[in-house]
Design an enzyme around this catalytic site. Sequence first.
Site, PDB file in Angstrom:
ATOM      1  N   CYS A   1      -7.520  -8.711 -22.998  1.00 27.47           N
ATOM      2  CA  CYS A   1      -6.443  -7.958 -22.343  1.00 27.47           C
ATOM      3  C   CYS A   1      -7.016  -6.898 -21.404  1.00 27.47           C
ATOM      4  CB  CYS A   1      -5.505  -7.366 -23.395  1.00 27.47           C
ATOM      5  SG  CYS A   1      -3.930  -6.824 -22.717  1.00 27.47           S
TER       6      CYS A   1
ATOM      7  N   HIS B   1      -3.766 -11.996 -27.145  1.00 29.55           N
ATOM      8  CA  HIS B   1      -4.401 -11.261 -28.246  1.00 29.55           C
ATOM      9  C   HIS B   1      -4.628 -12.146 -29.471  1.00 29.55           C
ATOM     10  CE1 HIS B   1      -4.203  -7.248 -26.463  1.00 29.55           C
ATOM     11  NE2 HIS B   1      -3.039  -7.597 -25.970  1.00 29.55           N
TER      12      HIS B   1
ATOM     13  N   GLU C   1      -6.591 -11.529 -31.775  1.00 32.52           N
ATOM     14  CA  GLU C   1      -6.793 -10.629 -32.927  1.00 32.52           C
ATOM     15  C   GLU C   1      -5.476 -10.259 -33.598  1.00 32.52           C
ATOM     16  OE1 GLU C   1      -6.672  -9.750 -29.834  1.00 32.52           O
ATOM     17  OE2 GLU C   1      -6.353  -7.616 -29.495  1.00 32.52           O
TER      18      GLU C   1
END
Lengths: 80, 229
Positions: free
Chosen positions: B86, B203, B205
């Site tokens: 990002c 994302h 994560e």
Amino acid sequence: MKARVHVTLKNGVLDPQGKAIGHSLNRLGFPEVGDVRQGKFIELELAETDKGRAKERLDEMCRKLLANTVIENYSIELVG
Amino acid sequence: MKAAVLVFPGSNREGDVAQAIELVTGRRPQMVWHGDGDFEKTDLIVVPGGFSYGDYLRCGAMAAQSPVMAEVKRRAQQGVPVLAICNGFQIATEAGLLPGVLMRNAQLKFVCHDVHLKVETSQSLFTNRYQTGQVIRVPVAHAEGNYFADADTLKRLEDRGQVAFRYCAPDGTVDGSGNPNGSIDNIAGIFNEAKTVMGLMPHPENAVEPMFGGCDGRALFEGLVDALT
């Protein structure tokens, strides 16, 4: 001496912000507004008296930080 | 696998990615402040998401010039893998670690929802746990994720297999319907030429535990552990 730097999007790079500004102006009663391109204006105070040297340094500043030359053009203007 | 996660003023996903790494390695990564020109040697460097330096001037432009990024560039040149997520992707392009640029989303809106990604290749440190052509679902959260590069750069990326992920429809069709930000050729993530640096807007994560609505991002971290341990 003072310097003014204009950073604008290169031709051919889509400018959705410029488009949105144009549409808003049209809606506000300015039908004469066609294509709009927006950019940045940066004013810098320089501790430098030599114009040639100032321009050289500003060019480096633009390439290193002030503009992203993948999508942006810049122009430098010295005042005073 | 030892990992370092960079922290800039305005980073906000560093905790998320640290947690994802801890989940798959059992080991807390080292957090490295932006002013640190030197830090412990690690197998992986992560540039996390957020709004480094308040997105002043251009997203990632200031962070790209920070002392820590000078060191990251040095290590990347030596082949240390870098995962840039990002805002990290924006920083990596501004720092010259990856080609192209992330522009304002085409529709001018911040997008914050799940997207589908097509894995373009399983042949990398980052994607070895996926199948080529596999469709995964992970979230995006950004206002400047509209990937752009000139025609020559795009051709080079395609010819060398440097596109990592493309936005797609749930069935894997790569078209405008799955593209959240106007990215050219639906590009969501890319590699450098050596495939040791990967940048992506979504994302992974934030998709590592079922409780958060999906686990499709977890394989990315597990793959890194396989490759780097």
